[in-house]
Scaffold this motif. Structure first.
Motif, PDB file in Angstrom:
ATOM      1  N   ALA A  16      -0.260  65.407  27.988  1.00  0.00           N
ATOM      2  CA  ALA A  16      -0.408  64.239  27.107  1.00  0.00           C
ATOM      3  C   ALA A  16       0.164  62.997  27.772  1.00  0.00           C
ATOM      4  N   ARG A  17       1.292  63.144  28.433  1.00  0.00           N
ATOM      5  CA  ARG A  17       1.930  62.014  29.110  1.00  0.00           C
ATOM      6  C   ARG A  17       0.999  61.463  30.212  1.00  0.00           C
ATOM      7  N   LYS A  18       0.373  62.375  30.941  1.00  0.00           N
ATOM      8  CA  LYS A  18      -0.555  61.969  32.008  1.00  0.00           C
ATOM      9  C   LYS A  18      -1.775  61.248  31.426  1.00  0.00           C
ATOM     10  N   THR A  19      -2.259  61.752  30.291  1.00  0.00           N
ATOM     11  CA  THR A  19      -3.419  61.114  29.650  1.00  0.00           C
ATOM     12  C   THR A  19      -3.090  59.690  29.216  1.00  0.00           C
ATOM     13  N   VAL A  20      -1.949  59.520  28.545  1.00  0.00           N
ATOM     14  CA  VAL A  20      -1.513  58.191  28.108  1.00  0.00           C
ATOM     15  C   VAL A  20      -1.372  57.271  29.314  1.00  0.00           C
ATOM     16  N   ALA A  21      -0.717  57.765  30.351  1.00  0.00           N
ATOM     17  CA  ALA A  21      -0.491  56.960  31.556  1.00  0.00           C
ATOM     18  C   ALA A  21      -1.810  56.534  32.192  1.00  0.00           C
ATOM     19  N   LYS A  22      -2.783  57.434  32.195  1.00  0.00           N
ATOM     20  CA  LYS A  22      -4.088  57.128  32.801  1.00  0.00           C
ATOM     21  C   LYS A  22      -4.772  55.974  32.074  1.00  0.00           C
ATOM     22  N   TYR A  23      -4.757  55.998  30.752  1.00  0.00           N
ATOM     23  CA  TYR A  23      -5.448  54.950  29.994  1.00  0.00           C
ATOM     24  C   TYR A  23      -4.754  53.596  30.095  1.00  0.00           C
ATOM     25  N   LEU A  24      -3.465  53.597  30.366  1.00  0.00           N
ATOM     26  CA  LEU A  24      -2.722  52.336  30.476  1.00  0.00           C
ATOM     27  C   LEU A  24      -2.464  51.938  31.926  1.00  0.00           C
ATOM     28  N   ASN A  25      -2.947  52.770  32.861  1.00  0.00           N
ATOM     29  CA  ASN A  25      -2.806  52.539  34.299  1.00  0.00           C
ATOM     30  C   ASN A  25      -1.349  52.405  34.727  1.00  0.00           C
ATOM     31  N   VAL A  26      -0.544  53.349  34.257  1.00  0.00           N
ATOM     32  CA  VAL A  26       0.861  53.406  34.666  1.00  0.00           C
ATOM     33  C   VAL A  26       1.152  54.817  35.162  1.00  0.00           C
ATOM     34  N   THR A  27       2.371  55.052  35.607  1.00  0.00           N
ATOM     35  CA  THR A  27       2.744  56.406  36.022  1.00  0.00           C
ATOM     36  C   THR A  27       3.268  57.182  34.824  1.00  0.00           C
ATOM     37  N   ALA A  28       3.127  58.499  34.876  1.00  0.00           N
ATOM     38  CA  ALA A  28       3.543  59.343  33.756  1.00  0.00           C
ATOM     39  C   ALA A  28       5.030  59.192  33.454  1.00  0.00           C
ATOM     40  N   LYS A  29       5.846  58.976  34.492  1.00  0.00           N
ATOM     41  CA  LYS A  29       7.287  58.871  34.259  1.00  0.00           C
ATOM     42  C   LYS A  29       7.672  57.598  33.515  1.00  0.00           C
ATOM     43  N   GLY A  80       7.851  78.560  26.367  1.00  0.00           N
ATOM     44  CA  GLY A  80       8.362  77.194  26.539  1.00  0.00           C
ATOM     45  C   GLY A  80       7.535  76.414  27.537  1.00  0.00           C
ATOM     46  N   ARG A  81       7.159  77.073  28.641  1.00  0.00           N
ATOM     47  CA  ARG A  81       6.370  76.367  29.659  1.00  0.00           C
ATOM     48  C   ARG A  81       5.007  75.957  29.123  1.00  0.00           C
ATOM     49  N   THR A  82       4.440  76.781  28.249  1.00  0.00           N
ATOM     50  CA  THR A  82       3.143  76.445  27.647  1.00  0.00           C
ATOM     51  C   THR A  82       3.262  75.182  26.792  1.00  0.00           C
ATOM     52  N   ALA A  83       4.320  75.120  25.988  1.00  0.00           N
ATOM     53  CA  ALA A  83       4.550  73.931  25.160  1.00  0.00           C
ATOM     54  C   ALA A  83       4.812  72.710  26.028  1.00  0.00           C
ATOM     55  N   LYS A  84       5.610  72.902  27.068  1.00  0.00           N
ATOM     56  CA  LYS A  84       5.937  71.796  27.971  1.00  0.00           C
ATOM     57  C   LYS A  84       4.687  71.250  28.644  1.00  0.00           C
ATOM     58  N   SER A  85       3.773  72.135  29.002  1.00  0.00           N
ATOM     59  CA  SER A  85       2.552  71.685  29.682  1.00  0.00           C
ATOM     60  C   SER A  85       1.704  70.797  28.776  1.00  0.00           C
ATOM     61  N   LEU A  86       1.720  71.077  27.469  1.00  0.00           N
ATOM     62  CA  LEU A  86       0.971  70.228  26.528  1.00  0.00           C
ATOM     63  C   LEU A  86       1.552  68.817  26.514  1.00  0.00           C
ATOM     64  N   ILE A  87       2.877  68.723  26.523  1.00  0.00           N
ATOM     65  CA  ILE A  87       3.536  67.408  26.517  1.00  0.00           C
ATOM     66  C   ILE A  87       3.243  66.646  27.798  1.00  0.00           C
ATOM     67  N   GLU A  88       3.356  67.335  28.928  1.00  0.00           N
ATOM     68  CA  GLU A  88       3.163  66.645  30.205  1.00  0.00           C
ATOM     69  C   GLU A  88       1.706  66.253  30.427  1.00  0.00           C
ATOM     70  N   ILE A 119       2.657  64.931  19.559  1.00  0.00           N
ATOM     71  CA  ILE A 119       2.356  64.336  20.859  1.00  0.00           C
ATOM     72  C   ILE A 119       0.919  64.662  21.267  1.00  0.00           C
ATOM     73  N   VAL A 120       0.493  65.886  21.013  1.00  0.00           N
ATOM     74  CA  VAL A 120      -0.901  66.264  21.279  1.00  0.00           C
ATOM     75  C   VAL A 120      -1.849  65.437  20.411  1.00  0.00           C
ATOM     76  N   GLY A 121      -1.458  65.196  19.157  1.00  0.00           N
ATOM     77  CA  GLY A 121      -2.278  64.352  18.277  1.00  0.00           C
ATOM     78  C   GLY A 121      -2.365  62.929  18.783  1.00  0.00           C
ATOM     79  N   LEU A 122      -1.242  62.397  19.264  1.00  0.00           N
ATOM     80  CA  LEU A 122      -1.239  61.049  19.854  1.00  0.00           C
ATOM     81  C   LEU A 122      -2.188  60.991  21.045  1.00  0.00           C
ATOM     82  N   GLU A 123      -2.105  62.008  21.909  1.00  0.00           N
ATOM     83  CA  GLU A 123      -2.973  62.041  23.095  1.00  0.00           C
ATOM     84  C   GLU A 123      -4.449  62.003  22.711  1.00  0.00           C
TER      85      GLU A 123
END
Length: 381
Positions: A49-62, A39-47, A243-247
């Motif tokens: 991805a969230r950080k990557t999206v946030a970086k490109y849009l200059n927002v916070t992951a949350k 589960g933690r491995t899957a969760k890390s992929l999501i998080e 989500i990984v594909g979106l990232e």
């Protein structure tokens, strides 16, 4: 017969790199809500991805909440704004995507909110003075919901101007950015915007996944109830591979943005010139022929064809291997005409066929030559 795909505003071809990343992620089968290693491995992929999206849009992951796509993101934002944030009035336009318009209608029926529509000019662009007047003339808590890039005619909203007007008048600002994220660089931290909706399949990612940008401390709450996934804002086990594909799609879109944008904009300009030279009487709907005021990814063309003959146009194009849209793809199962065009075209032009052609990095000038040739032959036959 050739196969020419000119319907990228409906959905884009997935990049091979995205497919490969998704295939790898599908082998990670743990539930991301589980606390064990799988589960933690899957969760890390999501998080990640969230950080990557946030970086490109200059927002916070949350501030990034993964959803099933743009429609869900729009519904989440609009519903919670009324239900939880005390919004009593929504200002929108009559040429928004139905994910917004139908949702607003439902909110009006269920919660009795006031809905007002900003005026549009002959090309379908927002009258900013009228928007300012609407914002000035009410003390009710208001949300403005206006899309950044229109999905049918490609008009670009001055998102910074609208956001500034909303900020001045203490209104919330939501924008459907489905046709712009991945195609334009947007610094959502600097822009005066509270909420945005995004869909991966518009920038060469998978269908069935997107995200909502929700500014920190907005107070927005879940539309779907169940588990505490997505920090309690969107229940349901996350689709890890999507989500990984979106990232990966977003990363590739922005890493190659200038090159792809220049190439695709060149295709659009070439197609406009070719149509004007080869098909007398052709018209361009909205502001799509103005390359500075519209997106580089599409044109919406009104063709000089009789109403009787126009019934066979899309069928003929399909027979010739050409994929395009009459209005948006979301309208294709309806006999009703485009609600966008019905609000901006004359009665005379509404009787003629209008076709949306939308481009991507995978198209060529040779394909566009073929399309113009097919159209010309059909019109002259």
């Amino acid at each position: 017969m050739k196969n020419v795909y000119l319907d990228s505003a409906a959905t884009t071809q997935m990049r091979e790199e995205v497919v490969s990343k998704m295939a790898e992620a599908m082998l990670v089968y743990g539930n991301p809500s589980s606390t064990h290693t799988f589960g933690r491995t899957a969760k890390s992929l999501i998080e990640n991805a969230r950080k990557t999206v946030a970086k490109y849009l200059n927002v916070t992951a949350k501030e990034i909440v993964f959803t099933s796509g743009g429609t869900e993101a729009d519904n989440l934002i609009l519903n919670s704004a009324v239900r939880d944030l005390g919004v009593k009035r929504i200002i929108t336009s009559k040429i928004e995507h139905h994910a917004v318009l139908h949702c607003v209608d439902q909110l009006k029926d269920c919660f009795g909110i006031t809905v007002e529509y900003v005026n549009l000019d002959d090309c379908g662009s927002v009258d900013y003075s009228h928007l300012e007047n609407l914002l000035e003339n009410s003390s009710e808590k208001t949300m403005v919901s206006l899309m950044h890039v229109n999905n049918e005619v490609g008009n670009i909203l001055d998102i910074e101007k609208v956001g500034s007007l909303c900020k001045t008048h203490q209104a919330l600002f939501h924008s459907d950015t489905v046709q712009s994220i991945g195609h334009y660089s947007l610094d959502l931290n600097e822009l005066p915007i509270d909420f945005a909706a995004v869909s991966a399949h518009k920038f060469h990612g998978p269908k069935g996944v997107g995200f909502a940008y929700i500014k920190s401390n907005s107070g927005l709450k879940s539309l779907i109830f169940g588990g505490s996934q997505e920090r309690g804002v969107r229940a349901g086990t996350e689709s890890v591979h999507n989500i990984v594909g979106l990232e990966e799609a977003l990363k590739l879109a922005y890493d190659n943005l200038e090159e792809d944008k220049k190439y695709t904009a060149g295709l659009k300009s070439y197609f406009i010139d070719k149509l004007q030279k080869e098909i007398p009487g052709v018209k361009f709907n909205g502001g799509c022929s103005n390359v500075d005021a519209s997106t580089y990814t599409l044109v919406n063309v009104c063709l000089p064809i009789s109403q009787d003959k126009s019934m066979m146009l899309l069928f003929q194009l399909d027979l010739k291997g050409i994929a395009c849209s009459k209005g948006s793809a979301c309208q294709s199962g309806s006999d009703k005409g485009s609600h966008v065009l019905s609000n901006i075209l004359s009665e005379e032009d509404l009787k003629k066929p209008s076709i949306r052609f939308s481009f991507s990095k995978y198209n060529t000038k040779e394909e566009l030559d073929y399309v113009v040739e097919v159209l010309k032959d059909f019109i002259e036959a």
